[in-house]
Design a protein around this motif. Structure first.
Motif, PDB file in Angstrom:
ATOM      1  N   VAL A   1     -17.657   3.721  -9.927  1.00 36.57           N
ATOM      2  CA  VAL A   1     -18.481   4.588  -9.084  1.00 36.57           C
ATOM      3  C   VAL A   1     -17.684   4.990  -7.850  1.00 36.57           C
ATOM      4  CG1 VAL A   1     -20.601   4.730  -7.745  1.00 36.57           C
ATOM      5  CG2 VAL A   1     -20.557   3.435  -9.884  1.00 36.57           C
ATOM      6  N   ASP A   2     -17.620   6.287  -7.597  1.00 36.86           N
ATOM      7  CA  ASP A   2     -16.896   6.772  -6.427  1.00 36.86           C
ATOM      8  C   ASP A   2     -17.826   7.071  -5.251  1.00 36.86           C
ATOM      9  OD1 ASP A   2     -14.463   6.598  -7.651  1.00 36.86           O
ATOM     10  OD2 ASP A   2     -14.477   8.667  -8.379  1.00 36.86           O
ATOM     11  N   ASN A   3     -19.096   6.902  -5.432  1.00 35.81           N
ATOM     12  CA  ASN A   3     -20.068   7.190  -4.394  1.00 35.81           C
ATOM     13  C   ASN A   3     -20.157   6.001  -3.442  1.00 35.81           C
ATOM     14  OD1 ASN A   3     -22.175   8.009  -2.833  1.00 35.81           O
ATOM     15  ND2 ASN A   3     -23.583   8.420  -4.527  1.00 35.81           N
ATOM     16  N   LEU A   4     -19.890   6.208  -2.163  1.00 32.52           N
ATOM     17  CA  LEU A   4     -19.890   5.128  -1.185  1.00 32.52           C
ATOM     18  C   LEU A   4     -21.275   4.517  -0.992  1.00 32.52           C
ATOM     19  CD1 LEU A   4     -17.509   6.550   1.568  1.00 32.52           C
ATOM     20  CD2 LEU A   4     -17.041   4.755  -0.082  1.00 32.52           C
ATOM     21  N   GLU A   5     -22.309   5.270  -1.241  1.00 26.23           N
ATOM     22  CA  GLU A   5     -23.664   4.763  -1.048  1.00 26.23           C
ATOM     23  C   GLU A   5     -24.042   3.720  -2.087  1.00 26.23           C
ATOM     24  OE1 GLU A   5     -26.109   8.214  -1.102  1.00 26.23           O
ATOM     25  OE2 GLU A   5     -25.250   9.003   0.752  1.00 26.23           O
ATOM     26  N   GLU A   6     -23.374   3.723  -3.217  1.00 23.69           N
ATOM     27  CA  GLU A   6     -23.719   2.806  -4.288  1.00 23.69           C
ATOM     28  C   GLU A   6     -22.846   1.547  -4.313  1.00 23.69           C
ATOM     29  OE1 GLU A   6     -24.077   4.656  -8.083  1.00 23.69           O
ATOM     30  OE2 GLU A   6     -25.023   6.449  -7.242  1.00 23.69           O
ATOM     31  N   ILE A   7     -21.955   1.414  -3.369  1.00 26.61           N
ATOM     32  CA  ILE A   7     -21.106   0.230  -3.295  1.00 26.61           C
ATOM     33  C   ILE A   7     -21.893  -0.894  -2.627  1.00 26.61           C
ATOM     34  CG2 ILE A   7     -19.015  -0.769  -2.301  1.00 26.61           C
ATOM     35  CD1 ILE A   7     -17.721   1.967  -2.543  1.00 26.61           C
ATOM     36  N   PHE A   8     -21.862  -2.065  -3.214  1.00 23.67           N
ATOM     37  CA  PHE A   8     -22.592  -3.200  -2.661  1.00 23.67           C
ATOM     38  C   PHE A   8     -21.666  -4.393  -2.536  1.00 23.67           C
ATOM     39  CE2 PHE A   8     -22.901  -3.205  -7.217  1.00 23.67           C
ATOM     40  CZ  PHE A   8     -22.708  -4.525  -7.577  1.00 23.67           C
ATOM     41  N   GLU A   9     -22.069  -5.352  -1.721  1.00 20.89           N
ATOM     42  CA  GLU A   9     -21.258  -6.555  -1.523  1.00 20.89           C
ATOM     43  C   GLU A   9     -21.519  -7.540  -2.657  1.00 20.89           C
ATOM     44  OE1 GLU A   9     -21.959  -8.322   2.241  1.00 20.89           O
ATOM     45  OE2 GLU A   9     -21.241  -6.588   3.347  1.00 20.89           O
ATOM     46  N   ASN A  10     -20.488  -8.160  -3.103  1.00 21.38           N
ATOM     47  CA  ASN A  10     -20.590  -9.174  -4.128  1.00 21.38           C
ATOM     48  C   ASN A  10     -20.125 -10.482  -3.510  1.00 21.38           C
ATOM     49  OD1 ASN A  10     -20.190 -10.940  -6.279  1.00 21.38           O
ATOM     50  ND2 ASN A  10     -19.722  -9.257  -7.675  1.00 21.38           N
ATOM     51  N   ARG A  11     -21.005 -11.458  -3.436  1.00 19.25           N
ATOM     52  CA  ARG A  11     -20.724 -12.736  -2.774  1.00 19.25           C
ATOM     53  C   ARG A  11     -19.523 -13.442  -3.412  1.00 19.25           C
ATOM     54  NH1 ARG A  11     -21.694 -13.727   1.931  1.00 19.25           N
ATOM     55  NH2 ARG A  11     -23.902 -14.050   2.093  1.00 19.25           N
ATOM     56  N   GLU A  12     -19.428 -13.417  -4.726  1.00 27.27           N
ATOM     57  CA  GLU A  12     -18.309 -14.069  -5.416  1.00 27.27           C
ATOM     58  C   GLU A  12     -16.983 -13.395  -5.073  1.00 27.27           C
ATOM     59  OE1 GLU A  12     -16.986 -15.331  -9.946  1.00 27.27           O
ATOM     60  OE2 GLU A  12     -18.928 -14.385  -9.612  1.00 27.27           O
ATOM     61  N   GLN A  13     -16.976 -12.077  -4.986  1.00 22.57           N
ATOM     62  CA  GLN A  13     -15.775 -11.330  -4.625  1.00 22.57           C
ATOM     63  C   GLN A  13     -15.331 -11.694  -3.211  1.00 22.57           C
ATOM     64  OE1 GLN A  13     -16.390  -7.128  -4.780  1.00 22.57           O
ATOM     65  NE2 GLN A  13     -14.227  -6.645  -4.494  1.00 22.57           N
ATOM     66  N   ILE A  14     -16.275 -11.829  -2.306  1.00 25.03           N
ATOM     67  CA  ILE A  14     -15.960 -12.202  -0.923  1.00 25.03           C
ATOM     68  C   ILE A  14     -15.370 -13.606  -0.878  1.00 25.03           C
ATOM     69  CG2 ILE A  14     -16.977 -12.706   1.331  1.00 25.03           C
ATOM     70  CD1 ILE A  14     -18.992 -10.416   0.726  1.00 25.03           C
ATOM     71  N   GLU A  15     -15.922 -14.529  -1.648  1.00 26.97           N
ATOM     72  CA  GLU A  15     -15.416 -15.909  -1.661  1.00 26.97           C
ATOM     73  C   GLU A  15     -13.992 -15.966  -2.216  1.00 26.97           C
ATOM     74  OE1 GLU A  15     -16.729 -18.624  -0.283  1.00 26.97           O
ATOM     75  OE2 GLU A  15     -18.289 -17.264   0.462  1.00 26.97           O
ATOM     76  N   ILE A  16     -13.706 -15.189  -3.242  1.00 27.29           N
ATOM     77  CA  ILE A  16     -12.348 -15.145  -3.802  1.00 27.29           C
ATOM     78  C   ILE A  16     -11.369 -14.630  -2.751  1.00 27.29           C
ATOM     79  CG2 ILE A  16     -10.861 -13.970  -5.482  1.00 27.29           C
ATOM     80  CD1 ILE A  16     -13.238 -14.105  -7.438  1.00 27.29           C
ATOM     81  N   SER A  17     -11.746 -13.584  -2.052  1.00 27.66           N
ATOM     82  CA  SER A  17     -10.884 -13.020  -1.009  1.00 27.66           C
ATOM     83  C   SER A  17     -10.651 -14.018   0.114  1.00 27.66           C
ATOM     84  CB  SER A  17     -11.499 -11.740  -0.449  1.00 27.66           C
ATOM     85  OG  SER A  17     -11.568 -10.752  -1.440  1.00 27.66           O
ATOM     86  N   LYS A  18     -11.692 -14.719   0.530  1.00 29.97           N
ATOM     87  CA  LYS A  18     -11.558 -15.723   1.598  1.00 29.97           C
ATOM     88  C   LYS A  18     -10.637 -16.863   1.165  1.00 29.97           C
ATOM     89  CE  LYS A  18     -15.836 -14.986   4.117  1.00 29.97           C
ATOM     90  NZ  LYS A  18     -17.117 -15.591   4.535  1.00 29.97           N
ATOM     91  N   PHE A  19     -10.743 -17.257  -0.112  1.00 27.84           N
ATOM     92  CA  PHE A  19      -9.882 -18.314  -0.621  1.00 27.84           C
ATOM     93  C   PHE A  19      -8.418 -17.928  -0.478  1.00 27.84           C
ATOM     94  CE2 PHE A  19      -7.324 -19.913  -4.182  1.00 27.84           C
ATOM     95  CZ  PHE A  19      -7.387 -21.266  -3.939  1.00 27.84           C
ATOM     96  N   TYR A  20      -8.072 -16.699  -0.870  1.00 32.74           N
ATOM     97  CA  TYR A  20      -6.680 -16.251  -0.799  1.00 32.74           C
ATOM     98  C   TYR A  20      -6.225 -16.056   0.646  1.00 32.74           C
ATOM     99  CZ  TYR A  20      -5.828 -15.924  -5.756  1.00 32.74           C
ATOM    100  OH  TYR A  20      -5.623 -16.247  -7.070  1.00 32.74           O
ATOM    101  N   GLU A  21      -7.139 -15.730   1.545  1.00 36.26           N
ATOM    102  CA  GLU A  21      -6.780 -15.592   2.958  1.00 36.26           C
ATOM    103  C   GLU A  21      -6.445 -16.939   3.576  1.00 36.26           C
ATOM    104  OE1 GLU A  21     -10.005 -13.622   4.896  1.00 36.26           O
ATOM    105  OE2 GLU A  21      -9.578 -11.713   3.928  1.00 36.26           O
ATOM    106  N   ARG A  22      -7.066 -18.011   3.071  1.00 36.26           N
ATOM    107  CA  ARG A  22      -6.838 -19.348   3.628  1.00 36.26           C
ATOM    108  C   ARG A  22      -5.583 -20.028   3.089  1.00 36.26           C
ATOM    109  NH1 ARG A  22     -11.850 -21.145   1.691  1.00 36.26           N
ATOM    110  NH2 ARG A  22     -13.266 -19.580   2.428  1.00 36.26           N
ATOM    111  N   LEU A  23      -5.002 -19.477   2.043  1.00 33.68           N
ATOM    112  CA  LEU A  23      -3.790 -20.081   1.476  1.00 33.68           C
ATOM    113  C   LEU A  23      -2.648 -20.028   2.482  1.00 33.68           C
ATOM    114  CD1 LEU A  23      -3.739 -18.653  -2.162  1.00 33.68           C
ATOM    115  CD2 LEU A  23      -4.293 -20.977  -1.447  1.00 33.68           C
ATOM    116  N   PRO A  24      -1.717 -20.984   2.409  1.00 34.16           N
ATOM    117  CA  PRO A  24      -0.555 -20.930   3.293  1.00 34.16           C
ATOM    118  C   PRO A  24       0.250 -19.659   3.054  1.00 34.16           C
ATOM    119  CG  PRO A  24      -0.629 -23.008   2.089  1.00 34.16           C
ATOM    120  CD  PRO A  24      -1.704 -22.136   1.534  1.00 34.16           C
ATOM    121  N   LYS A  25       0.926 -19.212   4.068  1.00 32.56           N
ATOM    122  CA  LYS A  25       1.730 -17.994   3.973  1.00 32.56           C
ATOM    123  C   LYS A  25       2.899 -18.224   3.018  1.00 32.56           C
ATOM    124  CE  LYS A  25      -0.750 -15.911   6.993  1.00 32.56           C
ATOM    125  NZ  LYS A  25      -1.989 -15.468   6.423  1.00 32.56           N
TER     126      LYS A  25
END
Length: 106
Positions: free
Chosen positions: A56-80
């Motif tokens: 979907v390319d429509n910005l109005e139909e984009i929603f947050e996915n809790r699992e996606q956010i948790e995956i991103s946070k996990f990778y942000e916390r990894l050591p550099k």
């Protein structure tokens, strides 16, 4: 991963000794390994996040996915990647070949 993500003072002389006494070669070796680690991590993250990709390319139909956010946070916390590369270099966890001096006479 046992690498401490905090800022650590490194002994440059110890790094240089592992690279035949040349600090610049040590930095080049570590930076090449850090790029490899970063690329692998990025590929893993992209593979996991591709499951959530929508067509979907429509910005109005984009929603947050809790699992996606948790995956991103996990990778942000990894050591550099540079911290991991330095630790691997100091613990001899990978091999490297130093270039031969072509101009030297032995």
């Amino acid at each position: 991963m046992a690498t401490n993500p905090s800022i650590i003072t490194r002994d440059v002389d110890k790094l240089a000794i592992k690279a035949g006494g040349n600090t610049y070669e040590a930095v080049a070796i570590i930076s090449k390994r850090a790029r490899q680690i970063a690329l692998k991590s990025k590929e893993e993250l992209n593979n996991k996040l591709s499951e959530f990709a929508s067509s979907v390319d429509n910005l109005e139909e984009i929603f947050e996915n809790r699992e996606q956010i948790e995956i991103s946070k996990f990778y942000e916390r990894l050591p550099k990647p540079t911290s991991l590369a330095i630790d691997e270099f100091m613990e001899d966890k990978f091999t490297f070949a130093l270039p031969k001096n072509e101009g030297s006479e032995e």
